[in-house]
Design an enzyme around this catalytic site. Structure first.
Site, mmCIF file in Angstrom:
data_model
loop_
_atom_site.group_PDB
_atom_site.id
_atom_site.type_symbol
_atom_site.label_atom_id
_atom_site.label_comp_id
_atom_site.label_asym_id
_atom_site.label_seq_id
_atom_site.Cartn_x
_atom_site.Cartn_y
_atom_site.Cartn_z
ATOM 1 N N GLU A 257 0.884 -1.169 0.000
ATOM 2 C CA GLU A 257 0.000 0.000 0.000
ATOM 3 C C GLU A 257 0.918 1.213 0.000
ATOM 4 O OE1 GLU A 257 -3.191 -0.164 -0.174
ATOM 5 O OE2 GLU A 257 -3.538 -2.274 0.288
ATOM 6 N N CYS A 296 -3.294 8.407 3.451
ATOM 7 C CA CYS A 296 -2.934 7.953 2.106
ATOM 8 C C CYS A 296 -4.104 8.104 1.153
ATOM 9 C CB CYS A 296 -2.503 6.501 2.175
ATOM 10 S SG CYS A 296 -3.726 5.482 3.006
HETATM 11 P P1 NAP Z 1 8.416 4.817 4.700
HETATM 12 O O1 NAP Z 1 9.547 5.699 4.974
HETATM 13 O O2 NAP Z 1 8.441 3.994 3.470
HETATM 14 O O3 NAP Z 1 8.270 3.905 6.003
HETATM 15 C C1 NAP Z 1 7.279 2.928 6.095
HETATM 16 C C2 NAP Z 1 7.770 1.801 6.963
HETATM 17 O O4 NAP Z 1 8.857 1.129 6.329
HETATM 18 C C3 NAP Z 1 8.291 2.246 8.328
HETATM 19 O O5 NAP Z 1 7.889 1.294 9.289
HETATM 20 C C4 NAP Z 1 9.796 2.230 8.124
HETATM 21 O O6 NAP Z 1 10.501 2.076 9.334
HETATM 22 C C5 NAP Z 1 9.951 1.025 7.241
HETATM 23 N N1 NAP Z 1 11.189 0.974 6.476
HETATM 24 C C6 NAP Z 1 11.977 2.004 6.085
HETATM 25 N N2 NAP Z 1 13.033 1.545 5.388
HETATM 26 C C7 NAP Z 1 12.906 0.194 5.340
HETATM 27 C C8 NAP Z 1 13.681 -0.847 4.755
HETATM 28 N N3 NAP Z 1 14.804 -0.597 4.070
HETATM 29 N N4 NAP Z 1 13.270 -2.118 4.907
HETATM 30 C C9 NAP Z 1 12.136 -2.396 5.588
HETATM 31 N N5 NAP Z 1 11.364 -1.448 6.161
HETATM 32 C C10 NAP Z 1 11.732 -0.173 6.024
HETATM 33 O O7 NAP Z 1 7.054 5.595 4.628
HETATM 34 P P2 NAP Z 1 6.527 6.708 5.618
HETATM 35 O O8 NAP Z 1 7.199 7.951 5.203
HETATM 36 O O9 NAP Z 1 6.584 6.248 7.024
HETATM 37 O O10 NAP Z 1 4.980 6.730 5.235
HETATM 38 C C11 NAP Z 1 4.372 7.737 4.485
HETATM 39 C C12 NAP Z 1 3.916 7.172 3.167
HETATM 40 O O11 NAP Z 1 3.064 6.061 3.369
HETATM 41 C C13 NAP Z 1 3.115 8.164 2.396
HETATM 42 O O12 NAP Z 1 3.664 8.296 1.128
HETATM 43 C C14 NAP Z 1 1.728 7.568 2.308
HETATM 44 O O13 NAP Z 1 1.047 7.818 1.111
HETATM 45 C C15 NAP Z 1 1.980 6.121 2.468
HETATM 46 N N6 NAP Z 1 0.817 5.500 3.079
HETATM 47 C C16 NAP Z 1 0.081 4.642 2.335
HETATM 48 C C17 NAP Z 1 -1.024 4.036 2.896
HETATM 49 C C18 NAP Z 1 -1.865 3.062 2.129
HETATM 50 O O14 NAP Z 1 -2.660 2.381 2.751
HETATM 51 N N7 NAP Z 1 -1.727 2.970 0.835
HETATM 52 C C19 NAP Z 1 -1.350 4.301 4.224
HETATM 53 C C20 NAP Z 1 -0.578 5.180 4.939
HETATM 54 C C21 NAP Z 1 0.527 5.773 4.352
HETATM 55 P P3 NAP Z 1 11.090 3.352 10.113
HETATM 56 O O15 NAP Z 1 9.927 4.176 10.505
HETATM 57 O O16 NAP Z 1 11.786 2.747 11.265
HETATM 58 O O17 NAP Z 1 11.990 4.034 9.132
#
Ligand code: NAP
Length: 521
Positions: A257, A296
């Site tokens: 997602e 999102c």
């Molecule tokens: P993110 O930086 O991709 O982080 C998401 C998760 O991935 C966090 O738990 C993060 O951990 C983890 N992560 C980071 N690097 C990783 C790696 N190399 N391997 C495994 N896991 C890793 O995203 P975000 O900035 O937190 O979230 C915002 C985005 O999420 C927005 O773009 C939004 O659109 C999207 N979103 C989508 C939905 C949906 O249902 N489609 C819902 C909510 C949000 P850490 O926090 O420890 O870095």
């Protein structure tokens, strides 16, 4: 230093090594907790979940597991007040915005408890009906669904620490699959506390639910072929997960997602004084400001007939001007903060990108904050951007600013509007506004291939409609293309991700016995 939150792995609460990462109050900047996953024995954690947790869950029927979800609901409800306090302190949300996350989670779990009870005392699910394989019908084929014998790893985003956990855990646990949750670091406190409460209540069998707070290092390396990963977050991290060896070589099933540039479309039959126009304006303002636009599913692009561009800009701008922004503890505040100063910077930089190709129609950055220091708080006022030439702008269709920001654009005719919406390259949701039910139905089908959900708002259901951005457990959540290509929820469809489908080919008497046959544990 604030408390270092422990991780629940292999049935024990374990502190990570070192001082950990500080979680902050995004309004005051105060440290509220710390997390560390350093030095955790992930191999044992995954093995314990797969074997101890998985066996115990598979020994239960769907109805029994549904009853466990009902028990979790009771635990969460009993501790709701504490969750609201944590959400305010760590996510900077107002009470109404915290409810979307906390009560949304409880409602979703409750739905799966109800639907699961109706599956009864089965250990496997039949998929479709049987087919004859031979001429006389003695030899037949029946597809079955059985829980996968692995763990479900959840890697979640920062914006829904509660709902993000339970909307996934409900279907996984009901399916009989143990969960290892990795909340996003910035807001991990709420998810960790909820898991701690459920664990303390002894609701679930040991190993059924684990939580790892802090860095993600080593998590993907611990995956084995029958495990599944459900990821919510950015497209960049999604790409890392998709390219991991466990996925590429081990066929670990992945649900993504990711981010999405969702649309709201006012149909051509609406005039500026129509109810449909007012409904669009109200929904856009709500979507822009709920959780400070950190959803999102939030509306990012607003498409209106060219003749209504100015009227829409004025009406939306006027309502945004009435939104008070600041410390969510102050009752006058309608919109709290972003989750962190990092997000604050990301929103500012995204806004600058959009402003290069769009005009500012309403600028909330001039608003004074209530009870919050602009130099410290991650508070941003709402902004309405607009471009009269949406064909010539690429960033407005590409860049998702994860904050209270949306962009207005005019369209010539419906074909033009559909083409603009498709430039989002696949979204979670589009909403339609109009009064002509035939026209709305046609537009809904037209957009169904590029949006996981089409939310149609007409005057007849204005009061009952559940909201453009609200993800209801009855409906699919996920979208094609850049939205990640994932599918969650959608009622019991959600269970499919946690099950394996197999065809059983046998004599009719064997097929007769399938639903009642317990799985070998
Ligand atoms: P993110 O930086 O991709 O982080 C998401 C998760 O991935 C966090 O738990 C993060 O951990 C983890 N992560 C980071 N690097 C990783 C790696 N190399 N391997 C495994 N896991 C890793 O995203 P975000 O900035 O937190 O979230 C915002 C985005 O999420 C927005 O773009 C939004 O659109 C999207 N979103 C989508 C939905 C949906 O249902 N489609 C819902 C909510 C949000 P850490 O926090 O420890 O870095």
């Amino acid at each position: 230093m604030a408390e270092l939150l422990k991780n629940l792995v292999a049935g024990s609460w374990v502190a990570g090594k070192g001082p950990g990462t500080a979680l902050l109050d995004p309004v005051t900047g105060a440290e509220v907790a710390r997390v560390s996953s350093e030095g955790i024995d992930l191999a044992s954690a995954f093995t314990h979940a797969r074997t101890t947790g998985g066996s115990a869950l598979r020994a239960l029927t769907y109805a029994q597991r549904a009853a466990l979800l009902g028990e979790i609901v009771k635990v969460l409800q009993a501790n709701r007040d504490a969750y609201y306090e944590i959400a305010t302190a760590n996510s900077g949300t107002t009470r109404n915005d915290s409810a979307v996350d906390i009560d949304g989670a409880i409602f979703t779990l409750g739905q799966f408890a109800k639907w699961g009870a109706a599956l009864g005392d089965a250990n496997a699910l039949l998929d479709g009906s049987r087919a004859k394989l031979g001429k006389d019908g003695a030899f037949q084929s029946q597809h079955v669904l059985v829980p996968t014998r692995g763990v479900a790893l959840f890697i979640n985003a920062f914006n829904f620490p509660s709902w993000g956990l339970w909307e996934k855990a409900g279907p996984a646990l009901l399916s009989g699959v143990p969960v290892i949750a990795k909340p996003a670091t910035a807001t991990a406190w709420l998810a960790q506390r909820m898991v701690a409460d459920v664990a303390a209540a002894g609701v679930l069998p040991p190993g059924a639910l684990s939580v790892v707070c802090g860095g993600s290092a080593g998590l993907l390396d611990s995956l084995q072929p029958f495990d599944v990963v459900s990821f919510t977050g950015s497209a960049d991290t999604a790409a890392i997960i998709r390219a991991h060896r466990a996925v590429v070589a081990g066929s670990v099933r992945v649900n993504i997602e990711a981010d999405s540039v969702n649309s709201a479309l006012l149909l051509p039959d609406a005039a500026a004084d129509s109810e449909a126009f007012s409904l669009l304006v109200r929904e856009v303002v709500r979507e822009t400001t709920v959780k400070s636009g950190q959803k999102c599913t939030a509306i990012r692009r607003i498409l209106v007939p060219a003749s209504l561009y100015d009227a829409a800009a004025a009406a939306i701008g006027a309502k945004l001007g009435a939104i008070t922004v600041g410390n969510p503890r102050n009752e006058k505040v309608r919109m709290g903060s972003l989750v962190s100063r990092t997000q604050f910077d990301a929103v500012k930089s995204g806004l600058n990108q959009l402003r290069a190709q769009a005009d500012v129609l309403y600028d909330g950055s001039k608003q004074e904050l209530v009870d919050a220091d602009p130099a410290v708080a991650a508070c941003v006022g709402p902004t309405l951007l607009g471009t009269r030439e949406p064909d010539r702008s690429d960033v407005v269709h590409k860049v998702e600013v994860f904050g209270p920001v949306s962009t207005l654009m005019p369209y010539r005719d419906l074909e033009h509007a559909y083409a603009l919406i498709r430039r989002g390259e696949g979204s979670l949701v589009a909403s339609l506004y109009g009064a002509d039910t035939q026209a709305l139905a046609r537009a809904a089908l037209e957009l169904a291939d590029s949006n996981g959900r089409v939310h149609v708002i007409s005057p007849a259901i204005a009061q009952q409609q559940t909201g453009h951005g609200n993800v209801m457990p009855q409906s699919l959540h996920g979208g094609p293309g850049r939205a990640g290509g994932g599918e969650e929820l959608g009622g019991l469809r959600a269970l499919g991700f946690y099950h394996r489908r197999a065809a059983i080919q046998a004599e009719a008497a064997v097929i007769d016995g399938l639903a009642a046959t317990p799985l070998a544990l």
